[in-house]
Motif scaffolding. Sequence first.
Motif, PDB file in Angstrom:
ATOM      1  N   SER A  67       0.839  -1.207   0.000  1.00  0.00           N
ATOM      2  CA  SER A  67       0.000   0.000   0.000  1.00  0.00           C
ATOM      3  C   SER A  67       0.869   1.251   0.000  1.00  0.00           C
ATOM      4  CB  SER A  67      -0.919  -0.008   1.235  1.00  0.00           C
ATOM      5  OG  SER A  67      -1.713  -1.173   1.283  1.00  0.00           O
ATOM      6  N   ALA A  68       1.919   1.225  -0.809  1.00  0.00           N
ATOM      7  CA  ALA A  68       2.891   2.329  -0.791  1.00  0.00           C
ATOM      8  C   ALA A  68       2.239   3.672  -1.098  1.00  0.00           C
ATOM      9  CB  ALA A  68       4.011   2.036  -1.790  1.00  0.00           C
ATOM     10  N   LYS A  69       1.297   3.685  -2.039  1.00  0.00           N
ATOM     11  CA  LYS A  69       0.653   4.932  -2.432  1.00  0.00           C
ATOM     12  C   LYS A  69      -0.020   5.603  -1.232  1.00  0.00           C
ATOM     13  CE  LYS A  69      -2.870   6.688  -5.676  1.00  0.00           C
ATOM     14  NZ  LYS A  69      -3.918   7.080  -4.697  1.00  0.00           N
ATOM     15  N   ALA A  70      -0.729   4.800  -0.432  1.00  0.00           N
ATOM     16  CA  ALA A  70      -1.438   5.355   0.722  1.00  0.00           C
ATOM     17  C   ALA A  70      -0.470   5.856   1.790  1.00  0.00           C
ATOM     18  CB  ALA A  70      -2.370   4.304   1.315  1.00  0.00           C
ATOM     19  N   ARG A  75      -1.309   8.545   5.063  1.00  0.00           N
ATOM     20  CA  ARG A  75      -2.352   7.795   5.773  1.00  0.00           C
ATOM     21  C   ARG A  75      -1.739   7.010   6.925  1.00  0.00           C
ATOM     22  NH1 ARG A  75      -7.540   8.924   3.340  1.00  0.00           N
ATOM     23  NH2 ARG A  75      -7.179   9.255   1.116  1.00  0.00           N
ATOM     24  N   ASN A  76      -2.540   6.776   7.963  1.00  0.00           N
ATOM     25  CA  ASN A  76      -2.064   5.938   9.065  1.00  0.00           C
ATOM     26  C   ASN A  76      -2.495   4.489   8.842  1.00  0.00           C
ATOM     27  OD1 ASN A  76      -4.730   5.475  10.166  1.00  0.00           O
ATOM     28  ND2 ASN A  76      -4.612   7.479  11.176  1.00  0.00           N
ATOM     29  N   GLU A  82      -8.606   0.216   6.138  1.00  0.00           N
ATOM     30  CA  GLU A  82      -9.978   0.461   5.676  1.00  0.00           C
ATOM     31  C   GLU A  82     -10.017   0.699   4.167  1.00  0.00           C
ATOM     32  OE1 GLU A  82     -12.886   0.056   7.234  1.00  0.00           O
ATOM     33  OE2 GLU A  82     -11.546  -0.811   8.731  1.00  0.00           O
ATOM     34  N   ILE A  83      -8.999   1.391   3.647  1.00  0.00           N
ATOM     35  CA  ILE A  83      -8.927   1.598   2.194  1.00  0.00           C
ATOM     36  C   ILE A  83      -8.822   0.254   1.481  1.00  0.00           C
ATOM     37  CG2 ILE A  83      -7.446   2.453   0.332  1.00  0.00           C
ATOM     38  CD1 ILE A  83      -6.721   4.814   2.211  1.00  0.00           C
ATOM     39  N   GLN A 213      -2.986  -0.188  -5.961  1.00  0.00           N
ATOM     40  CA  GLN A 213      -1.962  -0.878  -6.748  1.00  0.00           C
ATOM     41  C   GLN A 213      -2.211  -0.685  -8.247  1.00  0.00           C
ATOM     42  OE1 GLN A 213      -2.589  -4.675  -4.420  1.00  0.00           O
ATOM     43  NE2 GLN A 213      -0.372  -4.725  -4.566  1.00  0.00           N
ATOM     44  N   ARG A 214      -2.523   0.531  -8.603  1.00  0.00           N
ATOM     45  CA  ARG A 214      -2.850   0.833  -9.996  1.00  0.00           C
ATOM     46  C   ARG A 214      -1.718   0.455 -10.951  1.00  0.00           C
ATOM     47  NH1 ARG A 214      -6.189   5.948 -12.206  1.00  0.00           N
ATOM     48  NH2 ARG A 214      -6.020   5.501 -14.432  1.00  0.00           N
TER      49      ARG A 214
END
Length: 262
Positions: A67-70, A75-76, A82-83, A213-214
């Motif tokens: 989840s590198a983008k988040a 983001r925490n 949750e995303i 993960q686009r």
Amino acid sequence: MTHAGAQAPKPSASSRQGGTPSPRSTLVVTAHAGDFVWRAGGAIALAAARGEKVTIACLTFGERGESAKAWREGRNLEEIKEIRRAEAEQAAATLGAEVRFFDAGDYPLVPTAELTDRLVAVCRETQPDVILTHPVEDPYNGDHPAANRMALEARVLAQAIGYPAPGEIIGAPPVFYFEPHQPEMSGFRPEVLLDITEVWETKRKAMECLAAQRHLWDYYTDLAVRRGVQLKRNAGPNLGLPHKTMAEAYMRPYPQVTKELA
């Protein structure tokens, strides 16, 4: 008639509940929230389209390692979970499957007796006719082999009548390993090529649910094209395959049981 002291044969998955036919059942054991989409989304969509029940046991959200983008957005941890949960739920619904989250924590995913026991319970509840999971090897991501070990152990334990878990014991469902991200480094051989052409657009829509993960959308589209070329090459001529055939690749760790070589 059953001889004294012998156990009556276990009913098949299609004749449970007092002889009432029930739909076939597929169980997918996946390490992270996106894995089931990239690697087995076509198989899931095909099974669902046939009216079969598909259950996804998602061991982690992929919150730390995938989840590198988040994380870069600030983001925490709980926000990221949750995303990823929302993305996976939307993707599973698109494919026609139910997803269950274990929230076991990734990077690393640590195999435990408790997690395995929870998978045993899912096996006995869903009575799978087929199990899909990660292959044994992946030098780039230890969470995938960890999921594999627990999935295979749960399958064996769920067959044992003396194992202390609720529900009816299962048979010996065939297991298919889906393709890892770098197959040539993971001992993966494309032994089974599954034609997913008719559900490709569904799989692509499910992939597009995974905005975290686009960067993988095009990679797995290209992979489906390549495996589709291999499928056509191995299927032989004049079989009416579409000009652009899309496919997924799988391995089988256990022998195929059959009365006919095909």
